[in-house]
Write an enzyme that holds these catalytic residues in place. Structure first.
Site, PDB file in Angstrom:
ATOM      1  N   ARG A 110       0.706  -1.162  -0.118  1.00  0.00           N
ATOM      2  CA  ARG A 110       0.184   0.037   0.156  1.00  0.00           C
ATOM      3  C   ARG A 110       0.800   1.463  -0.153  1.00  0.00           C
ATOM      4  O   ARG A 110       0.472   2.268   0.474  1.00  0.00           O
ATOM      5  CB  ARG A 110      -0.955   0.050   1.202  1.00  0.00           C
ATOM      6  CG  ARG A 110      -2.201  -0.915   1.007  1.00  0.00           C
ATOM      7  CD  ARG A 110      -3.418  -0.392   1.732  1.00  0.00           C
ATOM      8  NE  ARG A 110      -4.323  -1.387   1.338  1.00  0.00           N
ATOM      9  CZ  ARG A 110      -4.780  -2.408   2.075  1.00  0.00           C
ATOM     10  NH1 ARG A 110      -4.083  -2.408   3.329  1.00  0.00           N
ATOM     11  NH2 ARG A 110      -5.828  -3.123   1.635  1.00  0.00           N
ATOM     12  N   GLU A 174       9.605  18.158 -25.076  1.00  0.00           N
ATOM     13  CA  GLU A 174       8.718  18.615 -23.671  1.00  0.00           C
ATOM     14  C   GLU A 174       9.186  20.198 -23.387  1.00  0.00           C
ATOM     15  O   GLU A 174       8.288  20.637 -23.040  1.00  0.00           O
ATOM     16  CB  GLU A 174       9.270  17.636 -22.684  1.00  0.00           C
ATOM     17  CG  GLU A 174       8.735  16.276 -22.433  1.00  0.00           C
ATOM     18  CD  GLU A 174       7.529  15.942 -22.426  1.00  0.00           C
ATOM     19  OE1 GLU A 174       6.449  16.691 -22.186  1.00  0.00           O
ATOM     20  OE2 GLU A 174       7.067  14.807 -22.489  1.00  0.00           O
ATOM     21  N   GLU A 233      -5.051  16.149 -11.811  1.00  0.00           N
ATOM     22  CA  GLU A 233      -5.683  16.764 -13.040  1.00  0.00           C
ATOM     23  C   GLU A 233      -6.976  16.721 -13.456  1.00  0.00           C
ATOM     24  O   GLU A 233      -7.499  16.050 -14.457  1.00  0.00           O
ATOM     25  CB  GLU A 233      -4.666  15.518 -14.209  1.00  0.00           C
ATOM     26  CG  GLU A 233      -4.732  16.125 -15.544  1.00  0.00           C
ATOM     27  CD  GLU A 233      -3.924  15.235 -16.545  1.00  0.00           C
ATOM     28  OE1 GLU A 233      -2.753  15.047 -16.314  1.00  0.00           O
ATOM     29  OE2 GLU A 233      -4.545  14.694 -17.529  1.00  0.00           O
ATOM     30  N   ASN A 241      -0.794  18.471 -21.301  1.00  0.00           N
ATOM     31  CA  ASN A 241      -1.002  17.366 -22.104  1.00  0.00           C
ATOM     32  C   ASN A 241      -1.006  17.806 -23.765  1.00  0.00           C
ATOM     33  O   ASN A 241      -1.397  17.177 -24.703  1.00  0.00           O
ATOM     34  CB  ASN A 241      -2.145  16.762 -21.896  1.00  0.00           C
ATOM     35  CG  ASN A 241      -2.227  15.882 -20.901  1.00  0.00           C
ATOM     36  OD1 ASN A 241      -1.302  14.874 -20.793  1.00  0.00           O
ATOM     37  ND2 ASN A 241      -2.817  16.045 -19.907  1.00  0.00           N
ATOM     38  N   HIS A 248       0.835  10.262 -27.565  1.00  0.00           N
ATOM     39  CA  HIS A 248       0.660   8.840 -26.985  1.00  0.00           C
ATOM     40  C   HIS A 248       0.078   8.091 -27.771  1.00  0.00           C
ATOM     41  O   HIS A 248       0.520   6.806 -27.846  1.00  0.00           O
ATOM     42  CB  HIS A 248      -0.252   8.808 -25.873  1.00  0.00           C
ATOM     43  CG  HIS A 248       0.465   9.494 -24.335  1.00  0.00           C
ATOM     44  ND1 HIS A 248      -0.467  10.193 -23.263  1.00  0.00           N
ATOM     45  CD2 HIS A 248       1.784   9.722 -24.138  1.00  0.00           C
ATOM     46  CE1 HIS A 248       0.517  10.526 -22.531  1.00  0.00           C
ATOM     47  NE2 HIS A 248       1.685  10.544 -22.775  1.00  0.00           N
TER      48      HIS A 248
HETATM   49 ZN    ZN Z   1       5.442  13.817 -22.147  1.00  0.00          ZN
END
Ligand code: ZN
Ligand code: ADP
Length: 354
Positions: A110, A174, A233, A241, A248
């Site tokens: 956990r 990025e 988010e 994003n 992605h």
């Molecule tokens: Zn990224």
């Protein structure tokens, strides 16, 4: 920024820093096959020599191994070596290691402590900051994961000395993202960096290293302030994003042969085209972003083998879907982006040119 430290990792000072944390625990260094050879074994030795108990766990490098199966194999080894929830995971590597090791740390018994030591530019400016962890599956990238903050993040730019040029460019994608969503002088710094970097002169090398460090610090500040405001988010964090919804999907459809930064680069060009077609982004601004992307030899076109229909199909599994609609990040100009659900199938078909 309190838990983000700029420090050298290889050397006694770092071991002393760890001792001062007073975790009094065992350290599990999780890394990939490349980074293990380059730095992992050294770090383990350094810790053990100073009387800190440490083990190393590694997996074959590459995004295609960032899976539940790899996570399970490492978890099994952690049990065999009797790691406990009071012990600490050290994620030593690029984004792949950081995501996977952070994920393991968040679920092992956990949750156990985790520290992040990013060794790629991409991980330093983006993936190690903000507490996102995850693995990929058949349906897409990072679709299984948690939000889990590391105790500390240690940034050592010396790691970048062994990073191949292609991987530096990957991280630059990025950085360009941050330039578009927040400006902060990033494009200017990137142009300088490219200029200094081209000529291999001792003085300029030092200048280029200094510029890169300044860029890294600026990006970390941006990411940290955005992700702190919206840890899970729900809203503003979605702007991080930019270029990623398509990015992605492109990564996934290439079977992860196209690395993250390159896929995001194509994703940024595609979404810019949509913004330009919708008269949201001026031609001049789109050109400006395009030129920076080109400067760093990042790809700008969708590879032929990736079909637009496959992109449309995978959009259904995007994590940002709200009320069955995809949320896209569209640029208005450098420094200003908006979130919208108003992108149609036709907008995408037009931008993909198919
Ligand atoms: Zn990224
Ligand atoms: P990213 O950080 O871009 O998300 P990875 O974690 O897969 O992606 O790292 C990219 C590649 O660079 C991997 O093959 C990894 O083993 C390698 N790598 C990571 N850090 C270094 C480094 N400092 N020097 C050389 N290679 C590295």
């Amino acid at each position: 920024m309190k838990n983000i430290k700029f420090t050298k990792v290889l050397g006694k000072n770092f071991t002393d820093t760890l001792k001062k944390l007073n975790f009094s625990c065992k350290y599990a260094i999780i890394t990939d096959s490349n980074v293990k050879k380059l730095y992992g074994n050294k770090l383990k030795k350094q810790l053990i020599t100073s009387g800190i108990n440490a083990e190393i766990f590694s997996f074959s490098n590459g995004e295609k191994n960032k899976t539940l199966k790899t996570a399970e194999q490492i978890i099994e080894q952690l049990f065999k070596k009797k790691f406990h929830r009071d012990d600490c995971i050290v994620a030593l590597g690029g984004g792949v290691v950081g995501d996977l090791a952070g994920f393991i740390a968040s679920i092992y018994m956990r949750g156990m402590r985790c520290i992040q030591i990013p060794t790629t530019l991409l991980a330093m400016v983006d993936s190690s900051i903000g507490g996102k962890t995850g693995v990929d599956n058949f349906y897409g990238k990072n679709l299984i994961g948690t939000f889990y903050q590391p105790k500390n993040i240690y940034i050592d730019v010396d790691f970048l000395k062994t990073l191949p040029e292609k991987e530096i460019s990957n991280g630059i994608a990025e950085i360009i993202k941050y330039g578009v969503i927040r400006k902060a002088g990033i494009f200017k710094m990137l142009t300088n960096y490219a200029k200094y970097n081209k000529i291999k002169d001792k003085n300029l090398t030092r200048k280029s290293e200094k510029t890169l460090l300044k860029i890294i610090k600026t990006c970390i500040k941006i990411k940290n302030s955005i992700s702190r405001k919206d840890q899970k988010e729900k809203n503003i964090r979605k702007i991080l994003n930019y270029g990623h919804t398509f990015g992605h999907i492109i990564e996934k459809l290439s079977k992860y042969k196209i690395p993250h930064g390159e896929a995001v680069s194509i994703g940024m060009v595609l979404i810019n085209k949509i913004a330009e077609n919708k008269k949201l982004l001026s031609k001049k601004q789109a050109e400006k972003i395009f030129m920076v992307i080109k400067t760093f030899k990042l790809p700008v076109v969708l590879p032929k083998h990736i079909k637009t229909q496959d992109i449309l199909d995978l959009l259904q599994f995007d994590k940002k879907i709200r009320k069955e609609k995809n949320v896209f990040v569209l640029p208005k100009r450098t420094g200003k982006v908006i979130l919208t659900t108003g992108i149609t199938k036709n907008d995408i078909l037009n931008a993909c040119g198919k």
